[in-house]
Scaffold this active site. Sequence first.
Site, PDB file in Angstrom:
ATOM      1  N   ASP A  21       0.885  -1.168   0.000  1.00  0.00           N
ATOM      2  CA  ASP A  21       0.000   0.000   0.000  1.00  0.00           C
ATOM      3  C   ASP A  21       0.920   1.213   0.000  1.00  0.00           C
ATOM      4  OD1 ASP A  21      -1.658   2.141   0.569  1.00  0.00           O
ATOM      5  OD2 ASP A  21      -2.348   1.368   2.513  1.00  0.00           O
ATOM      6  N   LYS A  87       2.891  11.253  -3.567  1.00  0.00           N
ATOM      7  CA  LYS A  87       1.872  10.548  -4.350  1.00  0.00           C
ATOM      8  C   LYS A  87       0.989  11.530  -5.121  1.00  0.00           C
ATOM      9  CE  LYS A  87      -1.640   6.942  -3.583  1.00  0.00           C
ATOM     10  NZ  LYS A  87      -2.177   6.045  -2.542  1.00  0.00           N
ATOM     11  N   GLU A 194      -7.234   0.616  -4.569  1.00  0.00           N
ATOM     12  CA  GLU A 194      -7.289   0.470  -3.113  1.00  0.00           C
ATOM     13  C   GLU A 194      -8.622  -0.099  -2.603  1.00  0.00           C
ATOM     14  OE1 GLU A 194      -5.998   4.383  -1.939  1.00  0.00           O
ATOM     15  OE2 GLU A 194      -4.022   4.022  -2.779  1.00  0.00           O
ATOM     16  N   ASP A 232     -12.768   5.269   2.817  1.00  0.00           N
ATOM     17  CA  ASP A 232     -11.320   5.387   3.062  1.00  0.00           C
ATOM     18  C   ASP A 232     -10.941   6.840   3.353  1.00  0.00           C
ATOM     19  OD1 ASP A 232      -8.548   5.453   3.022  1.00  0.00           O
ATOM     20  OD2 ASP A 232      -8.336   4.271   1.203  1.00  0.00           O
TER      21      ASP A 232
HETATM   22  P1  ADP Z   1      -2.896   7.504   3.722  1.00  0.00           P
HETATM   23  O1  ADP Z   1      -3.753   6.410   3.199  1.00  0.00           O
HETATM   24  O2  ADP Z   1      -3.286   8.852   3.197  1.00  0.00           O
HETATM   25  O3  ADP Z   1      -1.450   7.239   3.550  1.00  0.00           O
HETATM   26  P2  ADP Z   1      -3.463   6.655   6.462  1.00  0.00           P
HETATM   27  O4  ADP Z   1      -4.592   5.767   6.175  1.00  0.00           O
HETATM   28  O5  ADP Z   1      -2.221   6.049   6.946  1.00  0.00           O
HETATM   29  O6  ADP Z   1      -3.163   7.658   5.280  1.00  0.00           O
HETATM   30  O7  ADP Z   1      -4.009   7.711   7.554  1.00  0.00           O
HETATM   31  C1  ADP Z   1      -3.198   8.660   8.130  1.00  0.00           C
HETATM   32  C2  ADP Z   1      -4.055   9.611   8.923  1.00  0.00           C
HETATM   33  O8  ADP Z   1      -4.749   8.902   9.946  1.00  0.00           O
HETATM   34  C3  ADP Z   1      -3.256  10.707   9.598  1.00  0.00           C
HETATM   35  O9  ADP Z   1      -3.891  11.946   9.406  1.00  0.00           O
HETATM   36  C4  ADP Z   1      -3.310  10.294  11.065  1.00  0.00           C
HETATM   37  O10 ADP Z   1      -3.230  11.416  11.930  1.00  0.00           O
HETATM   38  C5  ADP Z   1      -4.680   9.652  11.157  1.00  0.00           C
HETATM   39  N1  ADP Z   1      -4.804   8.762  12.302  1.00  0.00           N
HETATM   40  C6  ADP Z   1      -4.035   7.681  12.600  1.00  0.00           C
HETATM   41  N2  ADP Z   1      -4.427   7.146  13.765  1.00  0.00           N
HETATM   42  C7  ADP Z   1      -5.471   7.887  14.223  1.00  0.00           C
HETATM   43  C8  ADP Z   1      -6.300   7.854  15.395  1.00  0.00           C
HETATM   44  N3  ADP Z   1      -6.126   6.922  16.330  1.00  0.00           N
HETATM   45  N4  ADP Z   1      -7.271   8.792  15.512  1.00  0.00           N
HETATM   46  C9  ADP Z   1      -7.441   9.744  14.579  1.00  0.00           C
HETATM   47  N5  ADP Z   1      -6.689   9.838  13.475  1.00  0.00           N
HETATM   48  C10 ADP Z   1      -5.716   8.924  13.293  1.00  0.00           C
HETATM   49 MG    MG Z   2      -4.501   4.844   2.288  1.00  0.00          MG
END
Ligand code: ADP
Ligand code: MG
Length: 655
Positions: A21, A87, A194, A232
């Site tokens: 991913d 990205k 995704e 998502d």
């Molecule tokens: P991406 O798919 O864009 O790479 P992710 O799915 O990894 O991103 O999500 C990252 C986001 O999730 C960040 O903004 C992070 O602050 C938020 N995040 C991660 N854990 C938590 C949580 N426990 N509560 C709220 N937000 C969260």
């Molecule tokens: Mg993602």
Amino acid sequence: MPSGGVVLPLRSRMTPIVGIDLGTTNSLVAICDDKGPRIIPDAQGRPLLPSVVRYEVRGEREVAVARGYEARAHAPDDPANTISSVKRLMGRSVADAAPDLPFLSYSVVAGDHNTARVALRRGGSPEAEPVVLSPQEVSAEILRALREQASRALGTEVTKAVITVPAYFDDAQRQATRDAGRIAGLEVVRIVPEPTAAALAYGLGLKAAAAQRPPGSTPSPPSTPSTIAVFDLGGGTFDISILKLTGGDTDIFQVLATAGDTHLGGDDVDNLVVNLLLSDPGLSHRRGTLTPAELSGLKLAAERAKCELSEREQTAIDLPSGPTRTLTRAELESLITPWVDRALDICGRALRDAARQLDITPEALKDTLDAVIMVGGSTRIPLIRRRVGEFFGRAPYTALDPDQVVALGAAVQAGILSGTVKGALLLDVIPLSLGIETAGGAVAKIIFRNSTVPARATEMFSTSVDGQTSIKLHILQGEREMVEDCRSLGTFHLRGLPPMPAGIPQVEVEFLVDANGVLNVSAHERRSGRRAQLQVIPNHGLTREEVARMEADSLTHARDDMTRHRIADLIVNSKLDIKWIGERLAKYESKLDPDYAADLKAQLAALRSRIESAERDWKSVDPDEFYRAKNALDQSSIRLQEVGISESLRNRPGA
Ligand code: ADP
Ligand code: MG
């Protein structure tokens, strides 16, 4: 060869295929074996790798000095050379990426074909000539880190991967992702959307649950078609997709609709919290005087607080050079309510699109939805879960770790490809129709929007001019009927045709979209056997907004467009008729009844003037009348054709 040796099972000697991913904020790598899919953590046991690379320019070259957590932690020291969210630039032009630029801490410049490139700063000086990198090279750095992580954990060199991309990624963005893989030494065996990956992870979860159910209990995993929504919400982007899943021996996943916002995510919440803190009496006097390092420290503190509030009712935030401030969950929730509303509005749109495809109402679709799968770190926020539950009228499915769902699904797909997982097939759809330009500037669609990939379609064409020895094939993407309203994907020529009268060559044009969404077009002239082909890799991609706009435009202009296309075709075909009939008339006029010949001439003249007015202004002609006039001439010319045939038979040598 020594005898008595133990054979090695082929499976373990096979090169493993990992699932990756490659996220805007975080990236993960996973593997699927007979025990099922699992995340491969780094040497410290951390499953996520922040999608951040920090560079230093040494002499003429750049050197990646840190990746992941380390690069992110030190971002405030050198923001101009710390590359995050790359990205957003993949496979895009500078113009495409313009809305993203204000959110990036580094410079973006134009490369070949106006592609967006990352510009690193030399020695911290803004004047020095920058070192320019492609987004593919930066992504490759992240992929390399994941590849090393996986190779170390699996004890074998990993060289193959399935990589996920957002459903709205177009050919150019998918191709850029493949290229990043190649630069990182990975053969990208499949690109998977995704949401489809999330559905795969979910599908497998269902099967595992079914296997554990005691015998005799009611089987609940659906063997009839079912629909699922994938919600998502990541760091910077939001995507909602509605998929159809057909269970049974083989699982088939098909994306019915997707919608989203490329600037809606957890980062917005962090910014909202930062703004709240800055307007606080404890800090408002420092507003405008905070150093960049203090500001990014505040942002990290805001993110930490946000994540803590997903677990607790309140938390404490240390303010720079000042007191501690308490933030409650209730405060956060009222702060982010408009942000949640935006995401749910988009869900409404996707639901309506999908319902239209299934020919049911959005309400009926909500009722038949089997699950709403939560993906992305921001779906940990309790308010999101609650509001999504209220919106869809059912508790969202949160059994899978939202950070990991997509990577696990990618690993399942990798397992299917390497044979460790059996009996599932992936289907994805083509977001915009594909076709070629025909005479008169119209577009003949060959593969229609929402066709399932892989897709193959052929269509026969001919020439419009006598003696044409080469044919230009212009490939277009879009829903509109005329070339100027569609997007050009490329052109190629079928050359070396023997000269033939217009309409005689038989050109078979084949469109093939492979499982990765890459388009191959080939043309074959049957009489001469000439062939030509093109693989379409456009210079840069469409933004999701453009796709949405093209789609909306096609609805608004549907009627006009159809008329215009019809008239363009009528013009071309009428010209061909006029030419044939005119030639025969000149040749055989003496054999014809004078009244009949005069009538034909009058019809020819009338049709000619109709063509002229259509060419001046297509709106001035009635396509039905035009068609009737052309058809009437065709009917009238039958006698001429008969005379022509009998004359040519009579004049045949030996007749
Ligand atoms: P991406 O798919 O864009 O790479 P992710 O799915 O990894 O991103 O999500 C990252 C986001 O999730 C960040 O903004 C992070 O602050 C938020 N995040 C991660 N854990 C938590 C949580 N426990 N509560 C709220 N937000 C969260
Ligand atoms: Mg993602």
